[in-house]
Design a protein around this motif. Structure first.
Motif, mmCIF file in Angstrom:
data_model
loop_
_atom_site.group_PDB
_atom_site.id
_atom_site.type_symbol
_atom_site.label_atom_id
_atom_site.label_comp_id
_atom_site.label_asym_id
_atom_site.label_seq_id
_atom_site.Cartn_x
_atom_site.Cartn_y
_atom_site.Cartn_z
ATOM 1 N N SER A 19 6.851 1.955 -6.013
ATOM 2 C CA SER A 19 7.892 1.147 -5.368
ATOM 3 C C SER A 19 7.334 0.409 -4.158
ATOM 4 O O SER A 19 7.619 -0.779 -3.942
ATOM 5 C CB SER A 19 9.061 2.038 -4.961
ATOM 6 O OG SER A 19 9.631 2.682 -6.069
ATOM 7 N N ALA A 22 5.103 -2.446 -5.358
ATOM 8 C CA ALA A 22 5.890 -3.579 -5.848
ATOM 9 C C ALA A 22 6.500 -4.365 -4.688
ATOM 10 O O ALA A 22 6.520 -5.603 -4.691
ATOM 11 C CB ALA A 22 6.982 -3.086 -6.799
ATOM 12 N N THR A 23 7.010 -3.623 -3.679
ATOM 13 C CA THR A 23 7.570 -4.288 -2.498
ATOM 14 C C THR A 23 6.509 -5.090 -1.761
ATOM 15 O O THR A 23 6.737 -6.239 -1.353
ATOM 16 C CB THR A 23 8.175 -3.239 -1.553
ATOM 17 O OG1 THR A 23 9.171 -2.488 -2.254
ATOM 18 C CG2 THR A 23 8.799 -3.910 -0.343
#
Length: 288
Positions: A19, A22-23
Motif C-alpha cells: 500500500s 502504491a501510494t
C-alpha cells in the motif's frame, strides 16, 4: 496460535508495504505532472494572456476562452446541481430500500463512468442537430449545448455525493425528529439537509472541478470561437478546447499558451479544493 499470529503479522506487513509503495508511486507521478505543468506554464504567464483573445494567435491570449469556460461551467452547475441534490435526496430518504432506488443507483453509476465523448455526442444529437434544423442553420453549436453536456457529466457526481452524505446521517436523528411529530419533508429539508450540507456542497464543488477540465464533449457542442462572446446561443471558446487545439499546432508560441492554460486550470482546481477544505473543516458535525 503462534504460527497463525506470525503469518498474520507477515501478511499485515506485506499489505502495508504494498500500500505504501502504491501510494508513493502515485505521488511521484502526481508531483512529476505538477512540476512539468508549472515549469512550462509559469514562463508563459503574462498580462496579455488575460486581456487578449485567441484570434490573435501566437500574439494573443486566452481571455475569451477563460470567460467561455466560466460561463459554461456555471450554467452547467445551475442545471445539474438542483437536479442532482434532489435526486440524491430522493434516493437516500424515499427510495433507499426499494428496487427503483437500486435501479437508479445502478444507472447513475453507469453514467458516472461513461466516457465524456459519448455524452458530447448524445447532446450533439438532441440539442445541436435539432437547433440547426429549427433555425435553418442560424443556431448550431452553442455555449448552451456545451453546458448541457457538462451538466450530464457533473450530475452523477452530485447525485452520488448527496446520496452518500445523507446516508451518513445517523438514523437516531431521524427517529428523534419524527417522534416530535415533524413531517417527513420538513425533517429532510431542515434537519437532514443541514446536517449533510458540508458534504453536499463539497460534492458540488468537486463536480465543478471536474467540469473545468473536460474537452471532448465541448468539441461536439460548443465547438469553439476565436472571438469574445457571452451569448449562450453563440459558438463559445473554452480553456480545455483551446488547449487541445494549440497542442496540435506546430507553433511553439501556441504550445507555451497551451501550457499556461493548463496551469490556470490546475490552479483553479487546486483553489476549489483548498476552498472546500477551509470552508468546511470548521463545520464538521459530531453526533457523539
Amino acid at each position: 496460535m503462534s504460527a497463525i499470529y506470525a503469518r498474520r503479522r507477515v501478511t499485515n506487513i506485506l499489505a502495508l508495504a504494498l500500500s505504501a509503495l502504491a501510494t508513493l508511486l502515485g505521488l511521484v507521478f502526481l508531483v512529476w505532472i505538477l512540476w512539468i505543468t508549472a515549469q512550462n506554464g509559469f514562463g508563459a504567464l503574462k498580462l496579455s494572456l488575460f486581456t487578449k483573445i485567441t484570434a490573435y494567435g501566437p500574439d494573443g491570449g486566452l481571455s475569451n476562452a477563460i470567460v467561455g469556460s466560466l460561463e459554461m461551467d456555471l450554467m452547467a452547475l445551475l442545471i445539474c446541481a438542483p437536479i442532482g441534490v434532489l435526486a440524491g435526496t430522493y434516493l437516500a430518504e424515499y427510495a433507499s430500500s426499494t428496487r427503483l432506488g437500486a435501479s437508479i443507483r445502478f444507472l447513475n453509476d453507469i453514467l458516472l463512468s461513461a466516457p465524456s465523448i459519448v455524452l458530447g455526442l448524445f447532446v450533439y444529437v438532441i440539442v445541436v442537430v435539432p437547433s440547426t434544423a429549427l433555425t435553418d442553420g442560424n443556431i448550431t453549436f452553442s455555449g448552451f449545448a456545451g453546458s448541457v453536456s457538462l451538466a450530464l457529466i457533473g450530475l452523477p457526481v452530485i447525485v452520488r455525493t448527496t446520496d452518500e452524505m445523507l446516508q451518513l446521517v445517523p438514523g437516531t436523528l431521524r427517529e428523534a425528529a419524527l417522534s416530535l411529530g415533524i413531517p417527513q419533508w420538513k425533517l429532510t429539508m431542515q434537519v437532514l439537509m443541514r446536517a449533510a450540507l458540508s458534504g453536499i456542497l463539497t460534492g458540488v464543488l468537486l463536480a465543478l472541478a471536474r467540469l473545468a477540465g473536460e474537452t471532448a464533449p465541448l468539441l461536439f457542442t460548443a465547438f469553439g470561437n476565436t472571438y469574445m462572446t457571452i451569448h449562450p446561443l453563440d459558438k463559445m471558446a473554452s480553456m480545455p478546447q483551446t488547449i487541445y487545439q494549440y497542442t496540435n499546432d506546430p507553433d511553439p508560441a501556441l504550445h507555451a499558451i497551451a501550457w499556461a492554460g493548463a496551469l490556470l486550470i490546475t490552479l483553479f482546481v487546486l483553489a476549489l479544493s483548498l476552498l472546500t477544505r477551509i470552508m468546511f473543516s470548521r463545520k464538521k458535525v459530531s453526533y457523539e
